[in-house]
Design an enzyme around this catalytic site. Structure first.
Site, PDB file in Angstrom:
ATOM      1  N   SER A  95       0.817  -1.216   0.000  1.00 42.65           N
ATOM      2  CA  SER A  95       0.000   0.000   0.000  1.00 42.65           C
ATOM      3  C   SER A  95       0.848   1.263   0.000  1.00 42.65           C
ATOM      4  O   SER A  95       0.463   2.273  -0.609  1.00 42.65           O
ATOM      5  CB  SER A  95      -0.941  -0.002   1.205  1.00 42.65           C
ATOM      6  OG  SER A  95      -0.214   0.005   2.423  1.00 42.65           O
ATOM      7  N   ASP A 106       1.245  -0.266   8.142  1.00 44.38           N
ATOM      8  CA  ASP A 106       2.644  -0.666   8.132  1.00 44.38           C
ATOM      9  C   ASP A 106       3.269  -0.333   6.777  1.00 44.38           C
ATOM     10  O   ASP A 106       2.576  -0.036   5.811  1.00 44.38           O
ATOM     11  CB  ASP A 106       2.802  -2.153   8.459  1.00 44.38           C
ATOM     12  CG  ASP A 106       2.048  -3.050   7.482  1.00 44.38           C
ATOM     13  OD1 ASP A 106       1.529  -2.531   6.471  1.00 44.38           O
ATOM     14  OD2 ASP A 106       1.968  -4.259   7.728  1.00 44.38           O
ATOM     15  N   ASP A 108       5.557  -1.976   3.931  1.00 40.79           N
ATOM     16  CA  ASP A 108       6.186  -3.182   3.385  1.00 40.79           C
ATOM     17  C   ASP A 108       7.494  -2.770   2.739  1.00 40.79           C
ATOM     18  O   ASP A 108       7.518  -1.952   1.804  1.00 40.79           O
ATOM     19  CB  ASP A 108       5.267  -3.832   2.351  1.00 40.79           C
ATOM     20  CG  ASP A 108       3.987  -4.368   2.979  1.00 40.79           C
ATOM     21  OD1 ASP A 108       4.079  -5.110   3.965  1.00 40.79           O
ATOM     22  OD2 ASP A 108       2.899  -4.018   2.487  1.00 40.79           O
ATOM     23  N   ASP A 161       7.307  -4.197   7.913  1.00 41.79           N
ATOM     24  CA  ASP A 161       7.480  -5.585   7.486  1.00 41.79           C
ATOM     25  C   ASP A 161       8.699  -5.600   6.569  1.00 41.79           C
ATOM     26  O   ASP A 161       8.641  -5.061   5.448  1.00 41.79           O
ATOM     27  CB  ASP A 161       6.254  -6.100   6.737  1.00 41.79           C
ATOM     28  CG  ASP A 161       5.109  -6.454   7.662  1.00 41.79           C
ATOM     29  OD1 ASP A 161       5.239  -6.233   8.877  1.00 41.79           O
ATOM     30  OD2 ASP A 161       4.071  -6.954   7.169  1.00 41.79           O
ATOM     31  N   LYS A 222     -10.578  -0.899  -0.568  1.00 45.50           N
ATOM     32  CA  LYS A 222      -9.923  -1.515   0.585  1.00 45.50           C
ATOM     33  C   LYS A 222     -10.697  -1.216   1.868  1.00 45.50           C
ATOM     34  O   LYS A 222     -10.886  -2.099   2.712  1.00 45.50           O
ATOM     35  CB  LYS A 222      -8.479  -1.013   0.709  1.00 45.50           C
ATOM     36  CG  LYS A 222      -7.517  -1.604  -0.309  1.00 45.50           C
ATOM     37  CD  LYS A 222      -6.112  -1.052  -0.125  1.00 45.50           C
ATOM     38  CE  LYS A 222      -5.520  -1.429   1.210  1.00 45.50           C
ATOM     39  NZ  LYS A 222      -4.124  -1.000   1.364  1.00 45.50           N
ATOM     40  N   TYR A 231     -11.376  -8.550   3.987  1.00 45.87           N
ATOM     41  CA  TYR A 231     -10.006  -8.102   3.725  1.00 45.87           C
ATOM     42  C   TYR A 231      -9.076  -8.902   4.624  1.00 45.87           C
ATOM     43  O   TYR A 231      -8.877  -8.576   5.785  1.00 45.87           O
ATOM     44  CB  TYR A 231      -9.868  -6.599   4.024  1.00 45.87           C
ATOM     45  CG  TYR A 231      -8.535  -6.011   3.599  1.00 45.87           C
ATOM     46  CD1 TYR A 231      -8.406  -5.377   2.371  1.00 45.87           C
ATOM     47  CD2 TYR A 231      -7.408  -6.098   4.409  1.00 45.87           C
ATOM     48  CE1 TYR A 231      -7.201  -4.828   1.969  1.00 45.87           C
ATOM     49  CE2 TYR A 231      -6.199  -5.559   4.014  1.00 45.87           C
ATOM     50  CZ  TYR A 231      -6.093  -4.925   2.790  1.00 45.87           C
ATOM     51  OH  TYR A 231      -4.893  -4.398   2.394  1.00 45.87           O
TER      52      TYR A 231
END
Length: 596
Positions: A95, A106, A108, A161, A222, A231
């Site tokens: 995202s 978070d 990624d 992450d 989303k 989701y």
């Protein structure tokens, strides 16, 4: 251009021609303005301060991984010049890379390092130790055995992450183009999966006609998916990349549409889509690097996928392989719900908030499985819960298998916690119902105790299990749902007008089912004791299946509420709201080859 005039599309996006080149009307422009206002008011955009903080955290992490690689280069005896040139690069995906992240989301991230720095020892041990000793780092959780190995942590309050990929280079340049297929030379499968997060995100942005319209539409969908409980990749629904690919395909079908139009077309198309026809943004690349590519013509396993959504970067994969028969059914119903609301919005009979009303999961079934996860402390619960949650999808598949699909499951991705418990606690729930249209046999029961026992054995394989980590699975009726799952602990919250409408529809369907059932009973007498039951069971990590009239403790002697040992379910009753079956139209193949 405003009005019904068709706008030109200089470039074709996707594997087929667009379904429409029409641009927005004045009404579409107004609806988009109202939709944007709704998304802002819903708090889906982060502040400038948080944006700046994220950028600062990424710069800090970049410096940490560079220092880590230089340290390893020096330890392994490379020259001073090699130590000076040693480098690692941080990329983002998900995202954040797509530009649709919200407050508190978070980041990624992918760390790409040289060939002599490996994942198993260097990343999950050396870098882990460096991070664990830093004051800014909290909630550090390595998951080396995940499908995509990852290290999760918070850095100065920002959730990260972090993945790692070792490429076939002695020195990694800052301008490394990981979209080039050469980056995949001489790497293993986990590295390919790690790299493809970034490669797929870049390809998605490349293949949509208008990036800003795509972003607004994706942000909207989303949020809708989270509100409606669909989701979650880990529990068999769809995650961020899946929703991004579905939205991107709609953008290709309607290249001149604006967000309000795209949201409406999203539900219109996917309500009628004939799965397992795949969703694809581009033709598959046939590179000869030896990696498995999704191809149902050659790979029998690919033919079993229920809802294939194919990634656009080589090697193309089905990003939604977790979807099961049960979760596809739930998502189809939610698409139908979205389509009905969007049709009403276009007729000025509803407003945008109606589309995002939370799904009333605990009003939708009469029977549930409750999965309680406990541990001695918060850190143990975090790792234990992550392991159990990653296996919950298997429980759905096992129940489908052992009941021949006659007992349908609806895993709910939201987690709950009982604040009255002294131990660290988390709970998940799964709705249960008999499959619609099944002929009832006298004395038929669904005994899933053996299924739950098998699930317990799979969960007990956790390599990092410590005393205090326990799991309890029990069958509860709707009236037995614990109060802590409801807002403010109030199970009597009033239903909205939309939910009342669905409840009326459900009762009508239920009454029709009863009439049909009574007619069958007239033709063939059936004992009034003819019922099906889901035997309530409680699974203990170390003691196996226990009858639910036994006391279940929380490590410190605190007792879990036990359900009655025998709860029967009337075969006729079926409280699940069923959406009206819409007429199947010709958005079936859309130029895509069927997987059948």
């Amino acid at each position: 251009m405003v009005g019904s005039e068709v706008l030109p599309s200089p470039k074709q996006h996707g594997v087929t021609k667009p379904l429409s080149l029409a641009g927005p009307s004045n009404a579409d422009l107004l609806r988009t303005k109202n939709l944007n206002k709704f998304l802002v008011d819903a708090g889906l955009y982060e502040s400038n301060e948080e944006t700046d903080k994220r950028e600062e955290v990424l710069v800090r992490i970049k410096q940490i991984v560079v220092d880590w690689v230089k340290q390893l280069t020096r330890i392994r005896g490379y020259t001073d010049q090699m130590v000076e040139d040693a480098n690692a690069v941080i990329y983002t995906f998900g995202s954040y890379r797509l530009g649709v992240h919200g407050p508190g989301a978070d980041i990624d991230t992918l760390c790409v390092g040289p060939s002599y720095v490996n994942r198993d020892a260097d990343f999950f041990f050396v870098l882990h130790d460096i991070l664990s000793g830093m004051e800014e780092v909290t909630e550090l959780q390595p998951i080396p055995d995940a499908h995509v190995p990852v290290m999760k942590f918070k850095f100065d309050g920002i959730s990260i992450d972090l993945l790692y990929a070792s490429v076939s280079l002695l020195v990694v340049p800052d301008n490394l183009d990981i979209s080039d297929v050469s980056v995949l030379y001489d790497v293993d499968e986990p590295t390919v999966r790690s790299l493809n997060g970034c490669r797929v995100a870049d390809q998605i942005l490349k293949h949509v006609p208008n990036v800003e319209h795509f972003r607004t539409t994706l942000r909207c969908l989303k949020y809708w998916a989270k509100q409606r409980g669909v989701y979650s990749n880990v529990t068999g629904f769809l995650g961020g990349v899946n929703w991004a690919l579905l939205v991107a395909r709609i953008c290709q079908f309607y290249p001149n549409a604006i967000p309000s139009m795209l949201v409406s077309r999203f539900f219109r198309v996917y309500t009628q889509w004939r799965w397992p026809n795949p969703v694809m943004l581009c033709a598959k690349e046939e590179e000869e690097l030896g990696f498995a590519v999704w191809d149902p013509r050659r790979n029998p396993k690919d033919r079993t996928h229920h809802m294939p959504i194919i990634t656009p970067a080589y090697p193309c994969m089905n990003s939604s392989y977790n979807v099961s028969t049960s979760t596809l059914r739930v998502m189809t119903e939610q698409f139908q719900f979205g389509n009905r609301i969007c049709e009403a919005i276009e007729l000025n009979k509803a407003q945008w908030p109606a589309l995002f009303e939370p799904y009333m999961f605990f009003e939708s079934y009469r029977n549930y499985l409750q999965v309680d996860i406990v541990a001695a402390n918060t850190d143990d619960l975090r790792s234990w819960k992550g392991w159990v949650e990653s296996r919950l999808r298997q429980l759905t598949l096992m129940i489908e298998r052992d009941t021949s699909g006659k007992l349908q499951c609806h895993p709910y991705p939201h987690e709950y916690s009982d604040p009255s418990k002294q131990c660290s606690h988390s709970a998940f729930f799964m709705g249960l119902q008999r499959k619609q249209g099944e002929v009832i046999q006298e004395g038929q029961q669904f005994d899933i105790r053996g299924t739950v026992d098998e699930f317990r054995h799979s969960v007990s394989m956790y390599a990092f299990w410590v005393p205090g980590m326990e799991i309890y699975v029990s069958h509860v009726r709707r009236r037995q749902i614990p109060s802590y799952v409801f807002p403010n602990g109030d199970r009597r919250a009033p239903l909205s007008s939309q939910h009342l409408s669905e409840e009326v529809s459900r009762k009508r369907k239920y009454n029709g089912t009863r009439v049909e059932q009574n007619e069958r009973r007239k033709r063939k007498p059936v004992s009034p004791q003819n019922r099906d039951s889901v035997s309530p069971v409680i699974v203990n990590h170390s003691h196996g299946i226990q009858e639910s009239n036994l006391e279940n403790t929380c490590g410190n002697g605190q007792v879990f509420e036990a359900v009655e040992p025998k709860i029967e379910v009337d075969m006729v009753l079926n409280s699940r709201t069923q959406a009206a079956v819409l007429e199947q139209k010709s958005v079936t193949r859309l130029g895509v080859t069927s997987t059948a």
